[in-house]
Scaffold this motif. Structure first.
Motif, PDB file in Angstrom:
ATOM      1  N   THR A  42      41.903  55.379  38.895  1.00 54.26           N
ATOM      2  CA  THR A  42      43.036  55.943  39.612  1.00 54.26           C
ATOM      3  C   THR A  42      42.742  56.023  41.100  1.00 54.26           C
ATOM      4  OG1 THR A  42      43.675  57.230  37.673  1.00 54.26           O
ATOM      5  CG2 THR A  42      44.600  57.910  39.782  1.00 54.26           C
ATOM      6  N   ASP A  43      41.524  56.449  41.432  1.00 52.13           N
ATOM      7  CA  ASP A  43      41.116  56.462  42.839  1.00 52.13           C
ATOM      8  C   ASP A  43      41.283  55.072  43.457  1.00 52.13           C
ATOM      9  OD1 ASP A  43      40.406  59.059  42.459  1.00 52.13           O
ATOM     10  OD2 ASP A  43      38.252  58.698  42.370  1.00 52.13           O
ATOM     11  N   THR A  44      40.812  54.061  42.728  1.00 53.90           N
ATOM     12  CA  THR A  44      40.864  52.690  43.230  1.00 53.90           C
ATOM     13  C   THR A  44      42.295  52.231  43.465  1.00 53.90           C
ATOM     14  OG1 THR A  44      38.814  52.173  42.044  1.00 53.90           O
ATOM     15  CG2 THR A  44      40.167  50.306  42.757  1.00 53.90           C
ATOM     16  N   ILE A  45      43.164  52.483  42.474  1.00 48.29           N
ATOM     17  CA  ILE A  45      44.557  52.048  42.590  1.00 48.29           C
ATOM     18  C   ILE A  45      45.262  52.761  43.737  1.00 48.29           C
ATOM     19  CG2 ILE A  45      46.795  52.048  41.424  1.00 48.29           C
ATOM     20  CD1 ILE A  45      45.267  51.687  38.778  1.00 48.29           C
ATOM     21  N   ILE A  46      45.088  54.074  43.820  1.00 48.10           N
ATOM     22  CA  ILE A  46      45.761  54.852  44.864  1.00 48.10           C
ATOM     23  C   ILE A  46      45.223  54.493  46.247  1.00 48.10           C
ATOM     24  CG2 ILE A  46      46.106  57.191  45.775  1.00 48.10           C
ATOM     25  CD1 ILE A  46      46.210  58.168  42.879  1.00 48.10           C
ATOM     26  N   ILE A  47      43.888  54.330  46.348  1.00 42.94           N
ATOM     27  CA  ILE A  47      43.297  53.946  47.635  1.00 42.94           C
ATOM     28  C   ILE A  47      43.785  52.560  48.049  1.00 42.94           C
ATOM     29  CG2 ILE A  47      41.121  53.288  48.752  1.00 42.94           C
ATOM     30  CD1 ILE A  47      39.823  55.586  47.180  1.00 42.94           C
ATOM     31  N   GLY A  48      43.772  51.615  47.104  1.00 39.80           N
ATOM     32  CA  GLY A  48      44.243  50.272  47.421  1.00 39.80           C
ATOM     33  C   GLY A  48      45.700  50.258  47.853  1.00 39.80           C
ATOM     34  N   LEU A 346      45.739  41.523  36.093  1.00 40.20           N
ATOM     35  CA  LEU A 346      45.025  42.798  36.050  1.00 40.20           C
ATOM     36  C   LEU A 346      44.358  43.112  37.386  1.00 40.20           C
ATOM     37  CD1 LEU A 346      43.369  42.474  32.513  1.00 40.20           C
ATOM     38  CD2 LEU A 346      45.185  44.063  33.167  1.00 40.20           C
ATOM     39  N   ILE A 347      43.745  42.098  37.995  1.00 32.07           N
ATOM     40  CA  ILE A 347      43.104  42.303  39.302  1.00 32.07           C
ATOM     41  C   ILE A 347      44.135  42.719  40.347  1.00 32.07           C
ATOM     42  CG2 ILE A 347      41.846  41.181  41.195  1.00 32.07           C
ATOM     43  CD1 ILE A 347      40.131  41.720  38.751  1.00 32.07           C
ATOM     44  N   GLN A 348      45.277  42.079  40.324  1.00 24.16           N
ATOM     45  CA  GLN A 348      46.333  42.411  41.289  1.00 24.16           C
ATOM     46  C   GLN A 348      46.855  43.820  41.056  1.00 24.16           C
ATOM     47  OE1 GLN A 348      49.594  39.618  41.378  1.00 24.16           O
ATOM     48  NE2 GLN A 348      50.169  40.212  43.445  1.00 24.16           N
ATOM     49  N   ALA A 349      46.970  44.229  39.786  1.00 26.91           N
ATOM     50  CA  ALA A 349      47.469  45.568  39.474  1.00 26.91           C
ATOM     51  C   ALA A 349      46.508  46.645  39.954  1.00 26.91           C
ATOM     52  CB  ALA A 349      47.694  45.696  37.970  1.00 26.91           C
ATOM     53  N   VAL A 350      45.194  46.413  39.802  1.00 24.23           N
ATOM     54  CA  VAL A 350      44.208  47.413  40.202  1.00 24.23           C
ATOM     55  C   VAL A 350      44.038  47.467  41.709  1.00 24.23           C
ATOM     56  CG1 VAL A 350      41.768  48.041  40.068  1.00 24.23           C
ATOM     57  CG2 VAL A 350      42.965  47.289  38.015  1.00 24.23           C
ATOM     58  N   SER A 351      43.984  46.296  42.337  1.00 28.13           N
ATOM     59  CA  SER A 351      43.703  46.243  43.785  1.00 28.13           C
ATOM     60  C   SER A 351      44.943  46.395  44.644  1.00 28.13           C
ATOM     61  CB  SER A 351      43.025  44.917  44.138  1.00 28.13           C
ATOM     62  OG  SER A 351      43.907  43.835  43.910  1.00 28.13           O
ATOM     63  N   ASP A 352      46.124  46.147  44.046  1.00 31.43           N
ATOM     64  CA  ASP A 352      47.382  46.113  44.793  1.00 31.43           C
ATOM     65  C   ASP A 352      47.278  45.143  45.974  1.00 31.43           C
ATOM     66  OD1 ASP A 352      50.085  46.963  45.080  1.00 31.43           O
ATOM     67  OD2 ASP A 352      49.494  48.219  46.779  1.00 31.43           O
ATOM     68  N   SER A 353      46.575  44.022  45.736  1.00 26.46           N
ATOM     69  CA  SER A 353      46.380  43.017  46.777  1.00 26.46           C
ATOM     70  C   SER A 353      46.898  41.675  46.286  1.00 26.46           C
ATOM     71  CB  SER A 353      44.887  42.902  47.116  1.00 26.46           C
ATOM     72  OG  SER A 353      44.653  41.821  48.002  1.00 26.46           O
ATOM     73  N   SER A 354      47.478  40.915  47.201  1.00 21.63           N
ATOM     74  CA  SER A 354      47.914  39.558  46.876  1.00 21.63           C
ATOM     75  C   SER A 354      47.049  38.522  47.598  1.00 21.63           C
ATOM     76  CB  SER A 354      49.390  39.376  47.284  1.00 21.63           C
ATOM     77  OG  SER A 354      49.560  39.650  48.660  1.00 21.63           O
ATOM     78  N   ASN A 355      45.944  38.997  48.201  1.00 13.55           N
ATOM     79  CA  ASN A 355      45.047  38.087  48.907  1.00 13.55           C
ATOM     80  C   ASN A 355      44.406  37.111  47.916  1.00 13.55           C
ATOM     81  OD1 ASN A 355      42.312  37.242  50.068  1.00 13.55           O
ATOM     82  ND2 ASN A 355      43.290  38.198  51.851  1.00 13.55           N
ATOM     83  N   PRO A 356      44.491  35.808  48.140  1.00 12.26           N
ATOM     84  CA  PRO A 356      43.974  34.815  47.185  1.00 12.26           C
ATOM     85  C   PRO A 356      42.480  34.970  46.907  1.00 12.26           C
ATOM     86  CG  PRO A 356      45.393  33.766  48.812  1.00 12.26           C
ATOM     87  CD  PRO A 356      45.179  35.169  49.285  1.00 12.26           C
ATOM     88  N   GLU A 357      41.693  35.339  47.943  1.00 16.47           N
ATOM     89  CA  GLU A 357      40.254  35.464  47.741  1.00 16.47           C
ATOM     90  C   GLU A 357      39.920  36.651  46.843  1.00 16.47           C
ATOM     91  OE1 GLU A 357      36.063  35.575  50.302  1.00 16.47           O
ATOM     92  OE2 GLU A 357      37.998  35.415  51.337  1.00 16.47           O
ATOM     93  N   VAL A 358      40.629  37.761  47.030  1.00 14.71           N
ATOM     94  CA  VAL A 358      40.424  38.938  46.183  1.00 14.71           C
ATOM     95  C   VAL A 358      40.752  38.606  44.733  1.00 14.71           C
ATOM     96  CG1 VAL A 358      41.227  41.278  45.670  1.00 14.71           C
ATOM     97  CG2 VAL A 358      40.865  40.588  48.048  1.00 14.71           C
ATOM     98  N   LEU A 359      41.906  37.961  44.510  1.00 16.52           N
ATOM     99  CA  LEU A 359      42.362  37.651  43.153  1.00 16.52           C
ATOM    100  C   LEU A 359      41.489  36.591  42.487  1.00 16.52           C
ATOM    101  CD1 LEU A 359      46.241  37.600  43.706  1.00 16.52           C
ATOM    102  CD2 LEU A 359      44.788  39.501  42.979  1.00 16.52           C
ATOM    103  N   ALA A 360      41.082  35.569  43.243  1.00 15.68           N
ATOM    104  CA  ALA A 360      40.288  34.481  42.663  1.00 15.68           C
ATOM    105  C   ALA A 360      38.913  34.973  42.222  1.00 15.68           C
ATOM    106  CB  ALA A 360      40.156  33.343  43.667  1.00 15.68           C
TER     107      ALA A 360
END
Length: 451
Positions: A42-48, A346-360
């Motif tokens: 939850t910390d991770t999702i809210i912080i992201g 799942l990675i996108q849901a947790v990180s709330d990021s659409s950055n290709p490097e983060v997701l890949a």
């Protein structure tokens, strides 16, 4: 309390159908661990979502240190619980009360030591790990507050471990659900309304864990008199303290060695920058949640084996370990068949990021791990079962294998293989650890004496 309700809260692990009693004990443990993971996830999702990738990377930069603290506290609490479970299985109430009294004293001493060490070592450790300068202050503000109040975490682990020692895995779950929901509410309040940033997340975690510990303590006082020592039980007996410290430190050091390897590995991960850090911490959250059934089946095996060893039911010990391994293998197969197809989502849901490097990176990390869950489940069950049998030293060798493996990867493999070296590191080490543990298990003196 009628017999049916009592059986629900405290299934009999020393008699009856092994599969149902082991599962009845393990399922609440799984949900407990799930809600425990909600603290950090939850910390991770809210912080992201609210604070962005730099703050998310700050959590990632100190994640291995946090795991070290949590692993040490959880391991020590579980070790004390194993000794208590053996006395409970042997129906020795006076011995059980002496163990509880000694556990309180030992845990208090450990808490003070960890608090003082954290004040001295945290900032230099973050610098040693090569934490990027732009996030080191945020990372320190989070982990510093967690370390100051580590006693809250250790208290809950001890109290819940004692309840599990007598077969009660349901009440710690109920308390943890309450505090997890409180943690979510506090996260949102402290970050979005009070603007406390990443430090607000740490405050929320400490307060929520404190509620868990208070509720657990109140329940024991009111409903579990078998765990309440009297003044006479606090008399120091060398044999009890040696057994508790040996078993507690064995499990704590086992967790600490694993986490120390992760701290060393973290120095390599930090060198790839904030985007890889963000992807890594997101993938680790998914990993942590997906292995909960494996991890908790291992924890259940420790209590099951310890109680039955105390009761002298060696054949039941053997059958219980086989059933626990079977359940872990079933879960590993299910993960292999599902998680890889949803990894990027799942990675996108947790990180709330659409950055290709983060997701890949995050997707590759979690997908590669899946087939190795087959070894990881057997690893958890075997290692915890050995602890339940009273082994203190031999299970530590598996953790030494992991520590050495992570050092070798950090020094010699990751510099040449890059991010794939980080991804391959732990799964390959799990295989080596499992082989060593299974070999030790089948050579245990308890089983040899039965032949």
């Amino acid at each position: 309390m009628n017999q049916r309700i009592q059986q629900f809260f405290r299934p009999d692990l020393t008699s009856g159908h092994i599969f149902s009693s082991l599962l009845a004990f393990a399922v609440p443990l799984m949900f407990s661990q799930l809600f425990q993971q909600l603290y950090n996830t939850t910390d991770t999702i809210i912080i992201g979502h609210y604070l962005g990738e730099h703050s998310l990377a700050s959590i990632g930069a100190c994640a291995s240190i946090y795991e070290l603290l949590v692993g040490f506290g959880t391991g020590f609490g579980n070790g004390l619980g194993i000794v208590a479970a053996r006395a409970y299985g042997a129906c020795d109430v006076q011995q059980l009360k002496k163990i509880v009294a000694a556990s309180f004293i030992i845990t208090s001493c450990i808490t003070i030591f960890i608090m003082l060490t954290g004040q001295i070592a945290l900032k230099p450790l973050l610098q040693l790990l090569g934490t990027p300068k732009e996030i080191i202050d945020q990372a320190y503000s989070y982990i510093h507050l967690i370390s100051i109040f580590c006693g809250v975490l250790f208290s809950y682990n001890l109290l819940s471990g004692l309840l599990r020692a007598i077969g009660n895995s349901v009440m710690p779950l109920i308390f943890l659900v309450i505090s997890s929901l409180l943690n979510i509410g506090l996260d949102i309040l402290l970050i979005t309304q009070l603007g406390l940033g990443i430090r607000g997340t740490a405050i929320a975690t400490v307060l929520a864990q404190g509620i868990s510990a208070i509720l657990c303590f109140a329940y024991i006082l009111k409903n579990t008199t078998i765990l309440i020592p009297q003044k006479k039980h606090f008399k120091i007996e060398g044999s009890i303290y040696r057994n508790l410290i040996g078993q507690g430190l064995s499990m704590a050091l086992m967790s600490a060695l694993v986490s120390s390897g992760s701290v060393i590995l973290q120095s390599s991960i930090n060198g790839f920058g904030t985007l890889v850090l963000a992807g890594h911490i997101s993938a680790r959250k998914i990993f942590a949640i997906s292995i909960i059934p494996l991890l908790m089946m291992g924890t259940a095996s420790a209590t099951f084996v310890s109680q039955n060893l105390g009761a002298g039911h060696i054949d039941r010990v053997k059958k219980g370990v086989i059933i626990a391994d079977f359940l872990c293998i079933c879960w590993a197969i299910l993960c292999c068949a599902t998680i890889p197809f949803a990894s990027r989502t799942l990675i996108q849901a947790v990180s709330d990021s659409s950055n290709p490097e983060v997701l890949a990176y995050g997707s590759k990390y979690i997908t590669f791990m899946q087939p190795f869950y087959l070894a990881l489940g057997v690893l958890f069950v075997t290692r915890n079962s050995l602890q339940g049998l009273g082994s203190k030293i031999l299970p530590l060798f598996s953790s030494i294998i992991e520590l050495v493996g992570k050092i070798l990867f950090t020094l010699f493999i990751i510099p040449y293989t890059g991010k794939w070296g980080i991804i391959m590191c732990e799964p390959l080490i799990w295989v080596a650890m499992t082989i060593q543990l299974v070999w030790v298990y089948f050579r245990h003196p308890v089983f040899k004496s039965q032949n």
